[in-house]
Structures are given as C-alpha cells and as structure tokens.
Motif scaffolding. Structure first.
Motif, PDB file in Angstrom:
ATOM      1  N   ARG A   7      31.190  47.439  42.858  1.00  0.00           N
ATOM      2  CA  ARG A   7      30.440  46.191  42.720  1.00  0.00           C
ATOM      3  C   ARG A   7      29.658  46.147  41.426  1.00  0.00           C
ATOM      4  N   GLY A   8      29.846  47.137  40.580  1.00  0.00           N
ATOM      5  CA  GLY A   8      29.118  47.163  39.321  1.00  0.00           C
ATOM      6  C   GLY A   8      29.179  48.548  38.723  1.00  0.00           C
ATOM      7  N   ALA A  31      29.115  51.776  43.877  1.00  0.00           N
ATOM      8  CA  ALA A  31      30.058  51.549  44.970  1.00  0.00           C
ATOM      9  C   ALA A  31      29.358  51.811  46.290  1.00  0.00           C
ATOM     10  N   PRO A  32      28.673  50.797  46.852  1.00  0.00           N
ATOM     11  CA  PRO A  32      27.976  51.013  48.122  1.00  0.00           C
ATOM     12  C   PRO A  32      28.947  51.485  49.205  1.00  0.00           C
ATOM     13  N   GLY A  33      28.475  52.371  50.036  1.00  0.00           N
ATOM     14  CA  GLY A  33      29.331  52.848  51.109  1.00  0.00           C
ATOM     15  C   GLY A  33      29.981  54.170  50.781  1.00  0.00           C
ATOM     16  N   LEU A  34      29.991  54.509  49.503  1.00  0.00           N
ATOM     17  CA  LEU A  34      30.534  55.804  49.146  1.00  0.00           C
ATOM     18  C   LEU A  34      29.383  56.793  49.221  1.00  0.00           C
ATOM     19  N   ARG A  35      29.634  57.919  49.840  1.00  0.00           N
ATOM     20  CA  ARG A  35      28.569  58.888  50.012  1.00  0.00           C
ATOM     21  C   ARG A  35      27.988  59.265  48.649  1.00  0.00           C
ATOM     22  N   GLY A  36      26.662  59.342  48.589  1.00  0.00           N
ATOM     23  CA  GLY A  36      25.993  59.614  47.321  1.00  0.00           C
ATOM     24  C   GLY A  36      26.128  61.058  46.894  1.00  0.00           C
ATOM     25  N   ALA A  39      26.332  41.867  46.033  1.00  0.00           N
ATOM     26  CA  ALA A  39      26.345  43.185  46.663  1.00  0.00           C
ATOM     27  C   ALA A  39      24.989  43.541  47.243  1.00  0.00           C
ATOM     28  N   ALA A  40      23.959  42.756  46.908  1.00  0.00           N
ATOM     29  CA  ALA A  40      22.610  43.082  47.377  1.00  0.00           C
ATOM     30  C   ALA A  40      22.488  42.799  48.865  1.00  0.00           C
ATOM     31  N   VAL A  41      21.878  43.729  49.602  1.00  0.00           N
ATOM     32  CA  VAL A  41      21.625  43.483  51.025  1.00  0.00           C
ATOM     33  C   VAL A  41      20.237  42.905  51.225  1.00  0.00           C
ATOM     34  N   ALA A  42      19.381  42.982  50.207  1.00  0.00           N
ATOM     35  CA  ALA A  42      18.056  42.378  50.286  1.00  0.00           C
ATOM     36  C   ALA A  42      17.526  42.161  48.877  1.00  0.00           C
ATOM     37  N   PHE A  43      16.765  41.071  48.728  1.00  0.00           N
ATOM     38  CA  PHE A  43      16.116  40.780  47.452  1.00  0.00           C
ATOM     39  C   PHE A  43      14.621  40.919  47.653  1.00  0.00           C
ATOM     40  N   GLY A  91      21.688  49.488  49.062  1.00  0.00           N
ATOM     41  CA  GLY A  91      21.891  50.245  50.288  1.00  0.00           C
ATOM     42  C   GLY A  91      23.152  51.072  50.289  1.00  0.00           C
ATOM     43  N   GLN A  92      23.425  51.696  51.414  1.00  0.00           N
ATOM     44  CA  GLN A  92      24.618  52.518  51.611  1.00  0.00           C
ATOM     45  C   GLN A  92      24.798  53.534  50.496  1.00  0.00           C
ATOM     46  N   GLY A  93      23.682  54.159  50.095  1.00  0.00           N
ATOM     47  CA  GLY A  93      23.779  55.219  49.104  1.00  0.00           C
ATOM     48  C   GLY A  93      23.793  54.740  47.676  1.00  0.00           C
TER      49      GLY A  93
END
Lengths: 484, 163
Positions: A273-274, A295-300, A417-421, A442-444
C-alpha cells in the motif's frame, strides 16, 4: 483450487538439527557444570544426555509429518501428546524459505508458513528442515493455487540486486551502530557477571594498569576503535544482505539475501500500500537510501518487507514505480510546513541544551562548558534540519510525507490503507497555528504522521485525503471555500 | 478549528462518575498527608509536622481543585458522532485529539462496565481497528444509547464492507 496433494516428513538429517536444539538448551548448564564440578561429573552426564536426547530427537522426527490436501495444510507432531495443526490454504500469507549455515552445509531448507489466524492475530508454522526439492514442491503446492496457467510464461523480472560495494557503503552509513555502544557495554557487563572467579575484575584491573596516558596514544586508540566500528558495520551489512535480490513474477515479490544464512521472503504485490525510503545524514552525500514496502498484515519481521537495503536515489524511484505504479518520485519537492514549525522544533530542543550550558558555566568546568556549547550548537543544527526535512504532498492518490533528520524517512502511501485518522494539537501547537495529522495503518505497519502541519494545510489535506469520510467533517470556514 | 465538533455529548452522569473517582484519589492523598503529619507530630518533630502538613495540605487542595476542573473540561470536550462513513470522536480541551475510524475499518465493538460505572447505569463502548493506536473508547453512555450505537456501527460496517 488445483487440489494438489502432497505429504511427507522432514529430511532425515533434520534429526541433527532437532538434536542440536536440545544441545543448545543444555549447553549453558553443561558449561557451568564443567567449570564447577570438572569432567568427572560431566562425562556420565553427557552420556546420559546422548542416550536420552538422540532417541528423543529421532522420535520427534518420526512423529512429524506434513500434508497438503483438500485445500488445507496439516502438521502432525508431538512425542507425548499428539498435535495436529491445520491451516486452510486461503489463509496463507506467505511461505518463507530460510537456510542457516548448518542447513546449507547439509543441503536443507527451513520452511516457515505465515498464516492469518482468525481475529487478525497471526499463527506461524515452521518445518525445521526439508530438502531443497521438497521445499520447492511444498511451496508450489501451498501457493501454486493462485498462480494458474500464466505462471509458466515469463520468467521473474529482477527489480534490484545489491552489489557488495554498495552494501558495505550502506552498512557504514547506516548510523545504526551509534546505538550499538550501549548494547555492547550492557552485554559485556552481563557476561562479566556470569564469569566465575572474578576474571572480569582482574581483566579490568590489568587494563587499568596498562591504560595509556599519552594523548597521542589515546587518539590512535580512538581512531582504531572508530575504524573497527566502521569495519564491523560494513561486515554486518554484507553478512545479512549479501547478494540481496528482489524479483517480481507479476503477483509476488521474492527477496533473497544473506551470506551464511540465506533467507527467501515473499510478498504479495497487492498487499503493498506504499513504501518508505530511509536515509541518514551520512547517506545523503552519496545519494543512497533504503527502500521498504508498507504492507499491512505482513508480520513485522526484520527485513521482511525490505525492497532494497541500499540503493541510489534514481534507482529507488524506478524501484518504487515498478512496485507501486502510482508512487510519486521521492526526489520531488514537497510542500514545506509553516515557519512556526521551525520555531517549535527550536523551542523544543533548546531549553535542555541551554540548561546544560548554564550548569557547566556555574560549575566552571572548562571541558564541560565546551561540551555543552557543542551540544547546543548541534541541537540547533539538528532542529533546523528536522524542520527543513518536514514536508507533505498529495497528488489525489498517494500521500507523501517526510520527516526526521538523523533517521530521515520519506513515505508514500495510499490513504485508503489507513484504519484510523487522527488530528492532534497541543496548546503550544495551537498558539502557533499547527497540528499533527496521523494515519494509523495497523497490522504491523505502524503509523505515518505529518508533524506540525499548518492548520490551513491540514484542513485542505484532510478534505482531499478522504473526500467521502473526512471532507464532511471539515469546519464550515474551510468547507465554504470548497474542498480541494 | 480544522474539523467541526462531533454532534453528541456523553451522558452527564459521567461528570459525577469522574468526580467520584477524582475525589477518591484526592481523599487517599489527604489521608496520606494526615498520617504523615500525625506521625511527625507524635515523634515530636514540630517543624517537620508543620512542613508536611502545610505542603501536603496545599498539594491536597491543588490536586482536588484541579482534578475537579479537569473532570468538567473532560466531560465538556468529549464528543462523538456516527457519520455516514465513519465514527468521529473528539476529546481534550488543551491536548486536543480528534479520531476518525472509517466504518469499513472497524473490527470489533465492545461494551464494558465496571461495578462503579454500572452503579451509575452507564456502559463504555470500545471500538477497535487493526491498529492498536487506532482504537476509540467512548467512556460513558446509557445502556440504551450504547446499544443503539453498537447496532448502528454494526449496520454501517456491514454496508461499507463491499466498498
């Protein structure tokens, strides 16, 4: 679903690796015993450990099976209690192949399966050691479902490959080692506590006796230490990222890296997503930077989303475009933040620095005064640079943000891709007409923020960023001018 | 002001709830100061007793008054609103914080109520997203209002799912 079926167990040599894990667990107690009780106790103990450990390793190897069938991956394991873990293949996030030095000597690969468990938390399964060909077949069976027919056609496209020279330069200019001295000191002290017979104490005394008093010698030693740090930094970078290669097969990016331990990490393209481009003051003169995917959702996991550990600015821009076609150019100018932001950066750094100058002057210690003055000067330089680096831009699809100085980060991301602003303002910020806008991913993937935006800038940006969600909330004064 | 204020206030009883909490904390502080002063006086350290008593008493008054003011401000500036596409919450008089969670990004909505909150007939609503930093908590709503909010959020989250 291609309905591929596949099953098997770990490579027989995996017993060695399992056994090594047992050895690893008992190594410290054994060493302690050797030092305190001598070989008389140790030998029988070792024999017992071998008699118990080896059959246990063999048993645990023989009980471990994997199976891919009916759209599921199953892992059967357990020596005492039986355990079966099942993961639906459509829950798989990625399959990573790693080979430690020992693995590579034996021609084996460790397979790590990353899965999204329900509720957003992640479960991970790993197969300690399988043969190269088994690993390839397993990966095909696990991920092949999505590939379909086109997979055979064009070979993967190489997006990036690290040259040793660039990697060494990247290691030297990473500035991460500035954090290292504290860690090394802590490690040494911990180690010293564990060593018997006050070896550390005696070593320290001996070192203190021979400590140089000659300024030239001290200077030489310091220079030597700096050289050693630089060499270690370069070597570390070469070791970890040796022959870093990023390939693109149209759906997935595959990054492989490492000299002794070779890692292979895959990343679904449509999760990206960026991207972040990071550099340091040492890197800027060389025009080099590190590129990571957002890449949200990919383990950090460290380096899990690295696209290029070190690359030249022009190559970074090209790499970004090939990974995210909408990505803006990192070198493009960004809208600066208002001058009040510069004042705020200075106001926030100066008091502490000036306090140290006052304290040193009151104490009348000449070298402390000099050090405090130097600290103040560098605080000012840093604050000014931190302001100069602040910037943002939005082209309607990708938000670009820049901030930081010693560790500068330029990010581009899809605001969707933002879950909150979040908008924040402290009393000091409001007096200066500033505020901070944060996008939580989020998501790492963490958060990205635009520090000290002007209020007008923020209102305009917020309205354009998410016209559907945010624009209706913009206060009427701004809304009257029409969003964007 | 960049964003307009959200439409709804939380339940006025939250003022009393927070006041009870603040007064309890202040009372504990007062009891500590009183104990310390008594001990100092019993031990015959008159100067110390005076110092502790006066300093502690002053601290007690300051903490008490400021927490009462803080409760009033926190109540007045906590506002929330369910808009067409997101949940919007604003809080804080001095350190202002405005959060917006798009309905499509909502993961869970929980209602919780501790014993004290229940005694006031209130519940707290917590909204979580995939980001730990992106969650929102609305501290005090009457049960029917909270239920309505939860239903509304669930309905909108479902509507937005496909977009």
């Amino acid at each position: 679903m291609s309905g591929q079926e596949l099953g098997g167990r770990l490579h027989p040599l995996a017993v060695l690796l399992i056994a090594r894990r047992f050895v690893g667990m008992s190594l410290l107690p054994a060493a302690a015993l050797l030092l305190s009780a001598g070989t008389k106790v140790l030998v029988p103990l070792l024999v017992t450990a071998l008699l118990v450990g080896v059959p246990l390793a063999v048993l645990s190897w023989s009980r471990f099976r994997y199976r891919v069938a009916g759209g599921r991956l199953e892992l059967h394991s357990g020596v005492v209690g039986r355990k079966v873990r099942t993961i639906p293949l459509d829950r798989l996030r990625g399959v990573d192949l790693t080979a430690s030095f020992l693995h590579r000597l034996l021609g084996l690969v460790r397979v790590e399966v990353e899965a999204a468990a329900g509720g957003g938390s992640r479960a991970e399964l790993s197969l300690a050691a399988v043969s190269q060909s088994d690993a390839e077949r397993l990966r095909e069976a696990l991920l092949g479902r999505a590939r379909g027919v086109e997979e055979e056609e064009p070979g993967p496209r190489r997006l990036y490959r690290a040259s040793p020279g660039l990697l060494a330069l990247g290691g030297i200019t990473s500035m991460r080692y500035l954090l290292a001295p504290a860690a090394i000191v802590g490690f040494v002290f911990n180690l010293a506590d564990d060593l018997p017979g006050d070896i550390a104490g005696r070593a320290a005394d001996a070192a203190a006796e021979r400590a140089p008093t000659d300024p030239v010698l001290i200077g030489l030693l310091a220079a030597g230490a700096i050289l050693a740090v630089v060499l270690v930094a370069a070597a570390g970078s070469l070791l970890v990222d040796w022959d870093f290669t990023l390939e693109d097969d149209g759906e997935r990016l595959t990054a492989s890296r490492g000299l002794l331990t070779r890692r292979l990490v895959q990343l679904d393209r449509d999760r990206i997503r960026g991207a972040d481009v990071r550099d340091t003051p040492l890197r800027r003169p060389f025009g080099i930077a590190a590129v990571t995917a957002i890449a949200p959702g990919l383990r950090g996991r460290t380096g899990g989303t690295t696209l290029a550990p070190v690359t030249h600015a022009a190559a970074a821009a090209a790499l970004l475009r090939s990974v995210d076609p909408l990505a803006p150019d990192p070198r493009a100018p960004l809208a600066p933040h208002p001058p009040a932001a510069r004042t705020r950066r200075l106001v926030r750094t100066l008091p502490l620095a000036l306090l140290s100058v006052v304290a040193a002057t009151v104490a009348m210690v000449p070298w402390a005064i000099a050090a405090a003055a130097l600290l103040t000067a560098s605080a000012v330089v840093l604050a000014l640079d931190r302001y100069r680096q602040l910037g943002h831009g939005f082209d309607g699809r990708r938000l670009a943000l820049r901030g930081g100085s010693l560790l500068r980060r330029w990010s581009e991301l899809d605001p969707g891709a933002a879950v909150a602003f979040e908008l924040r303002s402290s009393p000091g910020q409001r007096r200066a007409g500033l505020c901070t806008l944060t996008l939580h991913l989020g998501q790492g993937a963490g958060s990205r923020r635009a520090l000290d935006l002007g209020e007008e800038q923020a209102a305009e940006l917020v309205a354009r960023l998410e016209p559907r969600i945010l624009a209706p909330l913009v206060a009427s004064r701004e809304a009257g001018r029409g969003p964007g | 002001m960049i964003l307009r204020a959200p439409a709804n206030a939380i339940d006025p009883r939250m003022r009393t709830y927070w006041t009870v909490q603040a007064l309890t904390a202040t009372a504990v502080l007062g009891a500590l100061v009183a104990t310390a002063t008594t001990i100092a006086a019993v031990l015959g350290a008159a100067t110390a007793a005076w110092a502790v008593g006066l300093g502690g008493g002053l601290g007690f008054v300051i903490v008490g008054v400021s927490s009462l003011v803080a409760v009033r401000l926190a109540y007045r500036h906590f506002r929330y609103e369910v808009t067409e596409h997101g949940l919007y919450v604003a809080r804080g008089r001095f350190w202002r914080r405005q959060q917006i969670v798009p309905h499509a990004r909502l993961q869970t909505v929980d209602t919780t109520a501790g014993p004290l909150l229940r005694a006031f007939g209130l519940v707290a609503v917590q909204v979580s997203t995939a980001s730990a930093a992106g969650g929102i908590s609305i501290p005090g709503l009457r049960r029917p209002v909270a239920d309505e909010l939860v239903t509304e959020l669930a309905r909108r989250a479902e509507l937005e799912e496909g977009t």
